[in-house]
Design a protein around this motif. Structure first.
Motif, short mmCIF file in Angstrom:
data_model
loop_
_atom_site.label_atom_id
_atom_site.label_comp_id
_atom_site.label_asym_id
_atom_site.label_seq_id
_atom_site.Cartn_x
_atom_site.Cartn_y
_atom_site.Cartn_z
N VAL A 4 -4.65 6.76 5.48
CA VAL A 4 -5.33 6.13 6.61
C VAL A 4 -4.35 5.18 7.27
O VAL A 4 -3.90 4.20 6.64
CB VAL A 4 -6.58 5.36 6.16
CG1 VAL A 4 -7.24 4.65 7.35
CG2 VAL A 4 -7.57 6.29 5.46
N THR A 5 -3.97 5.45 8.51
CA THR A 5 -3.09 4.53 9.22
C THR A 5 -3.92 3.39 9.81
O THR A 5 -5.13 3.51 9.98
CB THR A 5 -2.32 5.22 10.35
OG1 THR A 5 -3.22 5.50 11.44
CG2 THR A 5 -1.67 6.51 9.89
N GLY A 6 -3.26 2.28 10.11
CA GLY A 6 -3.99 1.13 10.65
C GLY A 6 -5.05 0.64 9.69
O GLY A 6 -6.08 0.11 10.09
N ALA A 7 -4.79 0.80 8.40
CA ALA A 7 -5.82 0.53 7.39
C ALA A 7 -6.17 -0.94 7.26
O ALA A 7 -7.19 -1.29 6.65
CB ALA A 7 -5.37 1.07 6.03
N ASN A 8 -5.35 -1.81 7.83
CA ASN A 8 -5.64 -3.24 7.75
C ASN A 8 -6.50 -3.72 8.91
O ASN A 8 -6.91 -4.87 8.95
CB ASN A 8 -4.33 -4.05 7.71
CG ASN A 8 -4.53 -5.42 7.07
OD1 ASN A 8 -5.42 -5.62 6.25
ND2 ASN A 8 -3.70 -6.38 7.46
N GLY A 9 -6.80 -2.82 9.85
CA GLY A 9 -7.65 -3.17 10.99
C GLY A 9 -9.12 -3.10 10.62
O GLY A 9 -9.49 -2.68 9.51
#
Length: 287
Positions: A4-9
């Protein structure tokens, strides 16, 4: 393995939480730009890997071994195309089995200016040869509830949407759709999901519901795109962000945020979260 990219959003974190309810943590990769800011995700047992859209070498390492990849669109409007190209190219090199992309509702016909970068990304995916799924997300109800406090304070909800109907849903609903696609055992390659809330409302309806639940007099005040943009800048929003929001409201007035096919609730297996329910929670949280 699912990456999952951008998983910290905000959306990414909800997707990670949803995947953890269905899959072993070790099979989930949280790909983030700054791992030091996402140590709480690592504490959940998922793999934490650096993935900077502007540094392709980090993407190659982050996507290694990935069977499925969720490309959450970059938040950097105006820079999305080269950043998404880097992700898609790295996914090709990693031989990812399925790439799911969070696009925008009716990207191919949307009157919203932000649709252009999404549509270009969709074209890149089609040309890449990768198996892909398009999650064309509608509006998050949270986008409007962010202005709840000033609306109540000033007795006015402002915008440029006119009487346009908005089929919004909770961010968590869209995250659940991504989880459903990523964990499906069916071959979903080539699917295009137009995702939106089960019910629609105008901003006049939203203002009336705010008034009803808060007990305060709140009315919708429709502004021109230029005046709405100026008002947003006046409360401290950067010019590009203010322009994006005002343009999107005008797009809503043209039907750009409306859809009545209920594909989102069908995909997640439950009704989407009603605006009134989210509003009640927001009011309670702000009390």
């Amino acid at each position: 393995m699912i990456v999952v990219t951008g998983a910290n959003g905000q959306l990414g974190r909800l997707v990670i939480q949803g995947l953890l309810q269905k899959l072993p943590a070790a099979s989930i990769v949280a790909a983030v730009r700054s791992p030091d800011k996402a140590q709480d995700l690592a504490a959940l047992g998922v793999q934490l890997r650096q993935a900077d859209y502007t540094r392709p070498a980090t993407l190659d390492a982050a996507f290694q071994g990935a069977s499925k990849l969720l490309l959450i669109s970059s938040s950097e409007v105006g820079q999305r195309v080269p950043q998404h190209r880097a992700v898609i190219d790295a996914a090709v090199r990693a031989k990812v089995g399925l790439l799911a992309y969070t696009s925008v509702l009716h990207a191919n016909s949307s009157p919203l200016g932000l649709a252009a970068e999404h549509l270009e990304t969709e074209a890149m995916l089609q040309a890449s040869g990768l198996p892909y799924v398009l999650l064309r997300n509608g509006w998050y109800t949270e986008n409007y509830l962010a202005g709840l406090a000033p609306a109540i304070e000033h007795g006015a909800l402002i915008g440029s949407a006119g009487g346009g109907r908005i089929s919004s849903a909770a961010r968590a609903d869209y995250a659940a759709a991504a989880v459903a696609v990523l964990t499906s055992t069916q071959n979903l390659a080539g699917r295009i999901y137009e995702l939106a809330g089960d019910s629609a409302y105008s901003l006049s309806d939203l203002a009336a519901e705010i008034a009803r639940q808060s007990g305060k007099a709140v009315a919708y005040r429709n502004l021109s795109e230029a005046d709405y943009k100026a008002a947003l800048i006046g409360v401290g929003l950067p010019e590009p962000v203010a322009g994006l929001i005002s343009d999107s409201d005008v797009g809503a007035s043209k039907g750009g945020l409306y859809d009545d096919r209920h594909l989102l609730s069908e995909l997640i297996g439950r009704p989407t979260t009603p605006m009134a329910v989210q509003l009640a929670a927001a009011l309670k949280a702000g009390a």
